[in-house]
Design a protein around this motif. Structure first.
Motif, short mmCIF file in Angstrom:
data_model
loop_
_atom_site.label_atom_id
_atom_site.label_comp_id
_atom_site.label_asym_id
_atom_site.label_seq_id
_atom_site.Cartn_x
_atom_site.Cartn_y
_atom_site.Cartn_z
N PHE A 30 -21.89 20.61 -33.11
CA PHE A 30 -21.29 21.71 -32.52
C PHE A 30 -20.68 21.25 -31.07
CE2 PHE A 30 -25.72 21.34 -31.10
CZ PHE A 30 -25.49 21.21 -29.93
N VAL A 31 -19.80 22.21 -30.79
CA VAL A 31 -19.18 21.66 -29.35
C VAL A 31 -18.97 23.18 -28.82
CG1 VAL A 31 -16.74 22.07 -30.22
CG2 VAL A 31 -17.15 20.72 -28.26
N GLY A 32 -19.32 23.03 -27.56
CA GLY A 32 -18.99 24.49 -26.69
C GLY A 32 -18.43 24.37 -25.38
N ALA A 33 -18.36 25.53 -24.66
CA ALA A 33 -17.94 25.19 -23.14
C ALA A 33 -18.66 26.52 -22.47
CB ALA A 33 -16.24 25.24 -23.04
N GLN A 34 -19.26 26.33 -21.37
CA GLN A 34 -19.44 27.52 -20.57
C GLN A 34 -18.17 28.44 -19.81
OE1 GLN A 34 -22.77 26.73 -17.88
NE2 GLN A 34 -22.39 28.68 -16.65
N ILE A 35 -18.26 29.45 -20.22
CA ILE A 35 -17.30 30.44 -19.82
C ILE A 35 -17.38 31.48 -18.62
CG2 ILE A 35 -16.19 30.13 -21.87
CD1 ILE A 35 -16.93 32.92 -22.87
N GLY A 36 -18.74 31.50 -18.25
CA GLY A 36 -19.00 32.41 -17.07
C GLY A 36 -20.52 32.81 -17.24
N ALA A 37 -20.92 33.82 -16.74
CA ALA A 37 -22.42 34.33 -16.89
C ALA A 37 -22.36 35.77 -16.68
CB ALA A 37 -22.88 33.90 -15.31
N LEU A 38 -23.67 36.30 -17.44
CA LEU A 38 -23.57 37.78 -17.35
C LEU A 38 -24.88 38.07 -16.54
CD1 LEU A 38 -22.79 38.61 -21.09
CD2 LEU A 38 -21.38 39.00 -18.88
N SER A 42 -23.73 35.14 -10.81
CA SER A 42 -24.73 33.97 -10.85
C SER A 42 -25.76 34.56 -11.81
CB SER A 42 -25.59 33.84 -9.44
OG SER A 42 -26.04 35.00 -9.01
N GLY A 43 -25.47 35.03 -13.03
CA GLY A 43 -26.63 35.40 -14.11
C GLY A 43 -26.84 34.44 -14.92
N TRP A 44 -27.09 34.93 -16.15
CA TRP A 44 -27.17 33.97 -17.29
C TRP A 44 -26.10 33.21 -17.99
CZ3 TRP A 44 -30.75 37.44 -21.03
CH2 TRP A 44 -32.14 37.88 -20.12
N PRO A 45 -25.93 32.03 -18.04
CA PRO A 45 -24.78 31.25 -18.53
C PRO A 45 -24.42 32.04 -19.82
CG PRO A 45 -26.23 29.93 -17.80
CD PRO A 45 -27.22 31.02 -17.85
N LEU A 46 -23.00 32.08 -20.12
CA LEU A 46 -22.41 32.45 -21.06
C LEU A 46 -21.48 31.43 -21.50
CD1 LEU A 46 -21.82 34.92 -23.16
CD2 LEU A 46 -20.14 35.48 -21.88
N ALA A 47 -21.45 30.98 -23.08
CA ALA A 47 -20.92 30.02 -23.49
C ALA A 47 -20.10 30.31 -24.83
CB ALA A 47 -21.62 28.60 -23.70
N VAL A 48 -19.10 29.67 -25.27
CA VAL A 48 -18.54 29.77 -26.32
C VAL A 48 -18.85 28.48 -27.22
CG1 VAL A 48 -16.22 29.15 -25.72
CG2 VAL A 48 -16.45 30.47 -27.95
N GLU A 49 -19.10 28.66 -28.37
CA GLU A 49 -19.47 27.43 -29.48
C GLU A 49 -18.90 27.47 -30.85
OE1 GLU A 49 -23.83 25.88 -27.91
OE2 GLU A 49 -23.83 26.46 -29.92
N ALA A 50 -18.25 26.38 -30.91
CA ALA A 50 -17.75 26.08 -32.37
C ALA A 50 -18.85 25.34 -33.28
CB ALA A 50 -16.34 25.77 -32.50
N SER A 51 -19.01 25.51 -34.62
CA SER A 51 -19.98 24.49 -35.09
C SER A 51 -19.78 24.29 -36.51
CB SER A 51 -21.38 25.00 -35.05
OG SER A 51 -21.68 26.28 -35.79
#
Length: 169
Positions: A30-38, A42-51
């Motif tokens: 898998f590979v991913g990148a953090q794209i923001g937070a919810l 400064s909330g919970w980290p949000l990422a997109v992952e491809a696997s």
């Protein structure tokens, strides 16, 4: 990198009560990148992952119409793209959830003389996963995950569990 057990089960099969779908050791990447937070900021980290997850050849024991038992031999793979939301509990330990789409492939066969169990095919599925993660050192995180890959063909579903290492750079 992930290592775990995954299985494909034909829809509508009555699994033998003594044996369930017997997943085999299989690997994934898998590979991913953090794209923001919810919430935003400064909330919970949000990422997109491809696997990519291999689903190694395994057997599923099921009951036949005549009351006997048979085995379905199945294998396949899953390629997915999902959003991952982290829910930190402590500085090092946390939970996460993933939701996305998966392109799944299934191949299967039954023993000679048994009713044909046709699960071959490819299908898009709705991926749902939940996991635990532990940050070992700054760049390394250990993850454990339960995953439902969704439909693997018109007549089957796939799922599994895995343990993985994430390296953050």
């Amino acid at each position: 990198i992930t290592l775990g057990a995954s299985a494909i089960v034909q829809k509508g099969l009555e699994l033998d009560s003594d044996q369930r779908a017997e997943g085999r050791l299989s690997g994934g990447l898998f590979v991913g990148a953090q794209i923001g937070a919810l919430p935003i900021g400064s909330g919970w980290p949000l990422a997109v992952e491809a696997s990519y997850q291999d689903i190694a050849r395994h057997k599923v024991t099921y009951k036949t119409a005549g009351g006997g038992r048979s085995e379905l031999t199945a294998s396949g793979s899953s390629t997915s793209l999902a959003l991952k939301l982290d829910a930190p509990i402590t500085e090092r330990f946390g939970l996460y959830g993933k939701r996305g789409v998966a392109r799944n492939k299934a191949d299967g066969a039954t023993p000679a003389g048994q009713p044909v169990s046709d699960i071959d095919g490819s299908r898009n599925g709705l991926l749902t996963a939940f996991g635990l993660q532990y940050r070992c050192d700054a760049p390394v995180t250990l993850r454990g995950e339960l995953t439902n890959f969704g439909n693997s063909s018109a007549k089957s579903n796939a799922g599994g569990f895995s343990v993985g290492l994430a390296y953050r750079f």
